[in-house]
Design an enzyme around this catalytic site. Structure first.
Site, short mmCIF file in Angstrom:
data_model
loop_
_atom_site.label_atom_id
_atom_site.label_comp_id
_atom_site.label_asym_id
_atom_site.label_seq_id
_atom_site.Cartn_x
_atom_site.Cartn_y
_atom_site.Cartn_z
N ASP A 58 33.48 44.04 35.86
CA ASP A 58 34.62 42.78 36.90
C ASP A 58 33.68 41.63 36.76
O ASP A 58 32.02 41.94 37.15
CB ASP A 58 34.58 43.53 38.33
CG ASP A 58 35.98 42.35 39.00
OD1 ASP A 58 36.15 41.14 38.21
OD2 ASP A 58 36.52 42.58 39.68
N GLY B 106 34.56 36.04 35.80
CA GLY B 106 35.34 34.30 36.39
C GLY B 106 34.84 33.67 37.37
O GLY B 106 34.16 32.76 36.97
N ARG B 107 34.36 34.84 38.26
CA ARG B 107 33.94 34.22 39.25
C ARG B 107 32.29 33.68 39.21
O ARG B 107 31.69 32.72 39.20
CB ARG B 107 33.67 35.40 40.39
CG ARG B 107 34.75 34.72 41.52
CD ARG B 107 34.82 36.06 42.17
NE ARG B 107 35.25 37.28 41.58
CZ ARG B 107 34.88 38.42 42.01
NH1 ARG B 107 34.66 39.14 43.00
NH2 ARG B 107 35.39 39.83 40.84
N HIS C 159 33.88 34.94 30.84
CA HIS C 159 34.34 36.09 29.57
C HIS C 159 32.83 36.40 28.46
O HIS C 159 32.58 37.27 28.14
CB HIS C 159 35.17 36.61 28.71
CG HIS C 159 36.54 36.15 30.11
ND1 HIS C 159 36.58 37.20 30.96
CD2 HIS C 159 37.69 35.75 30.27
CE1 HIS C 159 37.18 37.55 31.96
NE2 HIS C 159 38.20 35.91 31.90
N SER D 45 42.57 45.06 30.54
CA SER D 45 43.81 45.46 31.96
C SER D 45 44.93 45.57 30.86
O SER D 45 45.61 44.79 30.28
CB SER D 45 43.26 46.10 32.80
OG SER D 45 43.79 44.70 33.52
N ASN E 76 45.73 42.64 33.16
CA ASN E 76 45.07 41.11 32.70
C ASN E 76 45.83 40.47 31.63
O ASN E 76 45.55 39.38 31.63
CB ASN E 76 43.43 41.50 31.49
CG ASN E 76 42.73 42.25 32.65
OD1 ASN E 76 41.75 43.04 32.08
ND2 ASN E 76 42.87 41.82 33.90
N ARG F 167 48.50 37.31 33.24
CA ARG F 167 47.12 36.18 33.48
C ARG F 167 47.82 34.58 32.64
O ARG F 167 48.80 35.22 31.13
CB ARG F 167 45.22 36.47 32.97
CG ARG F 167 44.53 37.62 34.04
CD ARG F 167 43.61 37.26 33.74
NE ARG F 167 42.64 38.32 34.50
CZ ARG F 167 41.82 37.87 35.32
NH1 ARG F 167 40.48 37.39 34.45
NH2 ARG F 167 41.20 38.96 36.14
C1 FPP Z 1 36.87 40.98 34.83
O1 FPP Z 1 36.28 39.54 34.74
C2 FPP Z 1 36.82 41.14 32.93
C3 FPP Z 1 37.95 40.83 32.45
C4 FPP Z 1 39.12 40.58 32.77
C5 FPP Z 1 37.56 41.32 30.50
C6 FPP Z 1 36.27 41.93 31.00
C7 FPP Z 1 35.90 41.28 29.25
C8 FPP Z 1 35.38 41.16 28.49
C9 FPP Z 1 33.65 41.64 29.00
C10 FPP Z 1 35.03 41.16 27.10
C11 FPP Z 1 35.59 42.26 26.13
C12 FPP Z 1 35.25 42.03 24.77
C13 FPP Z 1 35.48 42.88 23.67
C14 FPP Z 1 35.32 42.07 22.93
C15 FPP Z 1 35.21 43.66 23.87
P1 FPP Z 1 37.46 39.04 35.93
O2 FPP Z 1 37.74 37.76 35.36
O3 FPP Z 1 38.79 39.53 36.59
O4 FPP Z 1 36.55 37.82 36.66
P2 FPP Z 1 36.42 37.46 38.74
O5 FPP Z 1 37.23 38.56 39.12
O6 FPP Z 1 36.18 37.12 38.84
O7 FPP Z 1 37.66 36.46 38.03
#
Ligand code: FPP
Length: 233
Positions: free
Chosen positions: A15, A18-19, A32, A60, A63, A66
């Site tokens: 997690d 994005g932030r 990402h 998830s 997700n 979004r």
């Molecule tokens: C959470 O960060 C992360 C995700 C929703 C996606 C995680 C995915 C990857 C690291 C890529 C996986 C890809 C492959 C090719 C396996 P967030 O967007 O919720 O961050 P935030 O909480 O700061 O908004």
């Protein structure tokens, strides 16, 4: 790294992408992108340390709700790392298992995910489970429905085999980055006795040293599985 007791199975809630990006005045998709690169780095380090099973929460089911632009960016990352740059996956030298409901994904991505599982099927030693369009509640409901359709009662062991993780050992250790303290519908059945660790680091900045620190904390935990230590009787 100190001499430690390693988890046999470690799982990550990656997690904070994005932030991390927004704090740098960059679009969330950039977070990402850096997040996947860090996923390769952290998974490789787990295998290097001797942890044989790693599970990552890549997408998830929630997700997918979004904004379309972000979901498309995530799908493009999948296209990159499961197709054009799939050698990055092979470099991990791990058998890759995809967990989740693949039916709702774009057909090309579904085929790529199935392809990577086939391509790495023969690799023994390390196992990487990548959860894609995964949600624990729907996994449990699906398992219940499977048991009902077989017309039989289940016990804890046979029920476990109906889950997408099948015969895998439960995660010993679940690490979540990004500062939130919750499981967010991740491996709810399997996490019954997992040790949990929450890091304030955002996923793209979670380093090898952060991983080692987390494992040192795990190693110091007293896992009793509901039992009691003799000296406390
Ligand atoms: C959470 O960060 C992360 C995700 C929703 C996606 C995680 C995915 C990857 C690291 C890529 C996986 C890809 C492959 C090719 C396996 P967030 O967007 O919720 O961050 P935030 O909480 O700061 O908004």
């Amino acid at each position: 790294m100190k001499k430690v007791k390693l988890p046999a199975h470690i799982a990550f809630i990656m997690d904070g992408n994005g932030r991390w990006a927004r704090r740098r005045f960059r679009p969330r998709g950039y977070g990402h992108k850096m997040g996947v690169q860090n996923m390769f780095k952290v998974c490789a380090h787990c295998f290097h340390l001797g942890i044989r099973i790693v599970t990552v929460y890549a997408l998830s089911s929630e997700n997918l709700k979004r904004p379309k632009e972000e979901v498309d960016e995530l799908f493009d990352l999948f296209r990159t790392y499961f197709s054009r740059k799939k050698e990055k996956m092979f470099e991990l030298n791990a058998k890759i298992n995809i967990l989740g409901d693949l039916t709702a994904l774009p057909e090309d991505i579904r085929q790529m995910l199935i392809g990577i599982m086939e391509d790495t099927r023969g690799i023994t030693g390390n196992l990487l489970n990548i959860c894609v369009n995964y949600g624990a509640r729907s996994e449990i409901v699906r398992a219940v429905n499977a048991a009902v359709s077989y017309g039989r009662f289940v016990d804890e062991n046979s029920f476990k085999n109906l889950l997408t993780t099948g015969g895998l050992p439960d995660p010993d250790f679940i690490v979540r980055t990004g500062g939130e303290v919750r499981l967010s519908n991740f491996l709810l059945y399997q996490a019954a006795y997992s040790e949990l660790y929450f890091s304030h680091k955002m996923w793209p900045e979670f380093s090898r040293r952060d991983l080692e620190r987390a494992i040192e904390a795990y190693s110091a935990r007293d896992r009793r599985f509901g039992n009691v230590r003799e000296e406390n009787l």
